[in-house]
Design an enzyme around this catalytic site. Structure first.
Site, mmCIF file in Angstrom:
data_model
loop_
_atom_site.group_PDB
_atom_site.id
_atom_site.type_symbol
_atom_site.label_atom_id
_atom_site.label_comp_id
_atom_site.label_asym_id
_atom_site.label_seq_id
_atom_site.Cartn_x
_atom_site.Cartn_y
_atom_site.Cartn_z
ATOM 1 C CG ASN A 74 -1.727 1.419 1.001
ATOM 2 O OD1 ASN A 74 -1.925 2.082 0.652
ATOM 3 N ND2 ASN A 74 -2.082 1.351 2.637
ATOM 4 C CE LYS A 81 -0.208 3.313 4.581
ATOM 5 N NZ LYS A 81 -0.358 3.481 6.464
ATOM 6 C CG HIS A 133 -5.808 1.981 5.084
ATOM 7 N ND1 HIS A 133 -5.045 2.801 6.105
ATOM 8 C CD2 HIS A 133 -4.746 1.339 5.121
ATOM 9 C CE1 HIS A 133 -4.394 2.775 6.648
ATOM 10 N NE2 HIS A 133 -3.752 1.131 5.941
ATOM 11 C CD GLU A 169 -2.753 5.464 6.959
ATOM 12 O OE1 GLU A 169 -3.077 5.611 4.913
ATOM 13 O OE2 GLU A 169 -2.249 5.066 7.208
ATOM 14 C CD GLU A 198 -3.487 -2.760 7.283
ATOM 15 O OE1 GLU A 198 -2.818 -2.936 6.850
ATOM 16 O OE2 GLU A 198 -3.897 -1.311 7.225
ATOM 17 N N GLY A 243 2.503 2.397 10.659
ATOM 18 C CA GLY A 243 3.454 3.520 10.534
ATOM 19 C C GLY A 243 4.045 3.805 11.678
ATOM 20 C CB SER A 287 5.439 -1.802 12.370
ATOM 21 O OG SER A 287 5.071 -1.278 12.243
HETATM 22 P P1 13P Z 1 3.087 0.404 7.742
HETATM 23 O O1 13P Z 1 3.802 -0.744 7.002
HETATM 24 O O2 13P Z 1 3.744 1.542 7.195
HETATM 25 O O3 13P Z 1 2.424 0.377 9.073
HETATM 26 O O4 13P Z 1 1.149 0.612 6.902
HETATM 27 C C1 13P Z 1 0.391 0.004 6.929
HETATM 28 C C2 13P Z 1 -0.655 -0.644 6.296
HETATM 29 O O5 13P Z 1 -1.372 0.379 6.394
HETATM 30 C C3 13P Z 1 -0.722 -0.629 4.838
HETATM 31 O O6 13P Z 1 -2.182 -0.545 4.638
#
Ligand code: 13P
Length: 251
Positions: free
Chosen positions: A9, A11, A95, A97, A166, A172, A210
């Site tokens: 992803n 982002k 997601h 976010e 997740e 992150g 992560s």
């Molecule tokens: P990270 O791997 O940067 O923690 O992000 C995970 C994520 O949100 C994947 O959709």
């Protein structure tokens, strides 16, 4: 055992130049990999990445969202039909976010999954608890509620989805759920899917939060972890390739 799915992803990262060199390096290093791979790219780059991925079958194209609407006056939205025009195979929905910054509800996420499925796109449905939820002992209740909304709206084709667990506190942050913590939640989700469909075995449940080159193998070795949804580490070809290699070994 089914092949693992390793999905990046990206982002809101990338540029025309960065995307081209990242994908070239991943494709160059991917010989002999024995896993499914996808990259979920910003919408602005779908056309570019479709071309970059043409003529190979290892890496599939994914989007990071899809509209809950089919067509019409929804400024800024991108429909499942439009994604299909660019050979999109997967669409991330729900997601954390988007739940957090765009106030997406369980019901909206369920509709997005439905739109994707009806266009022949596999939704990667994200669920996960916040740190406060976990500390309050509500992890199971939260992820079950999030998945229940998807099952309620998409029950007849629920075996066509991918689920991504997740934990919000692990995204992150460099904090990863331990393999045991992740497996515990994956088992809960697996049981819920099993109760909803006789075809639950074909549903991949990914872990995200992560995941990196150092911890991927242990996470992917868990009984109910069928792959990873990777943020930061998907932006570095060596890290992403290492996770793909870990996914290939545990296939
Ligand atoms: P990270 O791997 O940067 O923690 O992000 C995970 C994520 O949100 C994947 O959709």
């Amino acid at each position: 055992m089914k092949q693992k799915l390793i999905a990046g992803n990206w982002k809101m990262n990338g540029s025309l130049a960065a995307n081209a060199s990242l994908l070239q390096a991943v494709l160059d290093g991917s010989k002999g990999m024995n896993c499914h791979v996808a990259v979920c790219v910003p919408s602005a780059y779908l056309a570019q990445v479709q071309v970059l991925l043409a003529g190979q079958s290892l890496i599939a194209l994914g989007s990071q969202d899809v509209s809950a609407q089919e067509v019409g006056a929804f400024t800024g939205e991108i429909s499942a039909g439009m994604l299909k025009d660019f050979a999109v195979r997967y669409a991330i929905v729900g997601h954390s976010e988007r739940r957090q910054y765009h106030a997406e509800t369980d019901a909206t996420v369920a509709l997005k999954a439905q739109r994707a499925l009806s266009a022949g796109i596999t939704p990667i449905v994200c669920v996960g608890e916040t740190l406060a939820d976990r500390q309050a002992g509500q992890t199971e209740e939260v992820v079950r509620r999030q998945l229940a909304a998807i099952i309620h709206t998409n029950g007849h084709c629920i075996s066509e989805i991918v689920v991504a667990y997740e934990p919000v506190w692990a995204i992150g942050t460099g904090l990863t759920a331990t393999p045991e913590q992740a497996q515990e939640v994956h088992a809960v989700l697996r049981a819920q899917l099993k109760a909803a469909t006789s075809n639950s075995d074909r549903i991949s449940i990914l872990y995200g939060g992560s995941m990196n080159a150092a911890n991927a193998a242990q996470l992917l070795a868990q009984a109910d972890i069928d792959g990873g949804l990777i943020g930061g580490a998907a932006l570095k070809s060596t890290d992403f390739l290492a996770i793909m290699a870990a996914g290939s070994k545990t296939a």
